[in-house]
Design a protein around this motif. Structure first.
Motif, PDB file in Angstrom:
ATOM      1  N   ASN A  11      10.983  -1.742  28.743  1.00 27.71           N
ATOM      2  CA  ASN A  11      10.232  -2.872  29.280  1.00 27.71           C
ATOM      3  C   ASN A  11       9.157  -2.378  30.235  1.00 27.71           C
ATOM      4  N   LEU A  12       9.526  -1.421  31.092  1.00 28.00           N
ATOM      5  CA  LEU A  12       8.562  -0.853  32.032  1.00 28.00           C
ATOM      6  C   LEU A  12       7.425  -0.151  31.296  1.00 28.00           C
ATOM      7  N   ALA A  13       7.778   0.625  30.250  1.00 30.36           N
ATOM      8  CA  ALA A  13       6.757   1.380  29.515  1.00 30.36           C
ATOM      9  C   ALA A  13       5.821   0.455  28.750  1.00 30.36           C
ATOM     10  N   ILE A  14       6.365  -0.619  28.188  1.00 30.29           N
ATOM     11  CA  ILE A  14       5.515  -1.534  27.421  1.00 30.29           C
ATOM     12  C   ILE A  14       4.594  -2.299  28.348  1.00 30.29           C
ATOM     13  N   LYS A  15       5.129  -2.769  29.473  1.00 33.65           N
ATOM     14  CA  LYS A  15       4.316  -3.572  30.387  1.00 33.65           C
ATOM     15  C   LYS A  15       3.242  -2.720  31.067  1.00 33.65           C
ATOM     16  N   LYS A  16       3.504  -1.426  31.218  1.00 35.88           N
ATOM     17  CA  LYS A  16       2.517  -0.559  31.876  1.00 35.88           C
ATOM     18  C   LYS A  16       1.387  -0.219  30.933  1.00 35.88           C
TER      19      LYS A  16
END
Lengths: 93, 93
Positions: free
Chosen positions: A87-92
């Motif tokens: 989730n963190l990688a996609i949102k970043k």
């Protein structure tokens, strides 16, 4: 007496599973949903399987249930951690 | 004593059924793909609970092998799907 104890564990586990589903449906945001689903879901599944093992009372069931609870309580937090990381990688990006 | 056992087992089955319905509603309703993934994980956990209760109901402990297979498939498919999500090119970039 042991049967009543096993059935009580079964009922408490089912209650925890219901709490997990309600938390998944009601709480806002991915992280809060994951919090409800992972903790309550793992505890509910473990309690239900323990109740089944107490009631069936043979060695095969006991071994399988211990292995299953161990496996679930190892892999469920790992997949929750991976979901948070993705989730963190996609949102970043 | 028998009545307490029956009441606890039936209420456990009802709790698990309500949890399955709520989780299916969550899969259908929320748009974020990671929330859907968490909801599917909870759904597989609830299926494991249901198969455990079924094994208790018919006193047949070999049904717990289904639980082991389901938990393995849950973990591996979650990891594979997350890897697919990370490696995919963003389609609205």
């Amino acid at each position: 007496m042991l049967d009543v104890f096993g059935n009580l564990l079964l009922f408490i586990g089912a209650l925890f599973a219901l709490i997990a589903a309600i938390g998944l449906y009601r709480l806002p945001g991915l992280y809060l949903k994951m919090h409800a689903a992972t903790k309550a879901g793992t505890l509910g599944t473990g309690l239900i399987l323990l109740g089944v093992a107490i009631q069936l009372r043979n060695l095969h069931t006991l071994t399988e249930v211990i292995l299953l609870v161990l496996f679930i309580s190892i892999t469920n937090p790992i997949s929750a951690h991976l979901i948070a990381k993705v989730n963190l990688a996609i949102k970043k990006a | 004593m028998l009545m307490i056992n029956n009441i606890l087992q039936v209420s456990a089955i009802l709790c698990v059924l309500m949890a399955v319905l709520l989780t299916l509603l969550a899969v259908w309703r929320f748009a974020d793909i990671l929330v859907k993934l968490v909801a599917l994980e909870v759904l597989v956990n609830l299926f494991i609970c249901g198969v455990g209760i079924w094994a208790l109901h018919i006193h047949f402990s070999a049904l717990l092998d289904i639980c082991i297979a389901l938990s393995l498939i849950m973990f591996l498919s979650t990891v594979a799907y997350l890897q697919f999500l990370v490696k995919r090119k963003p389609d609205n970039a």
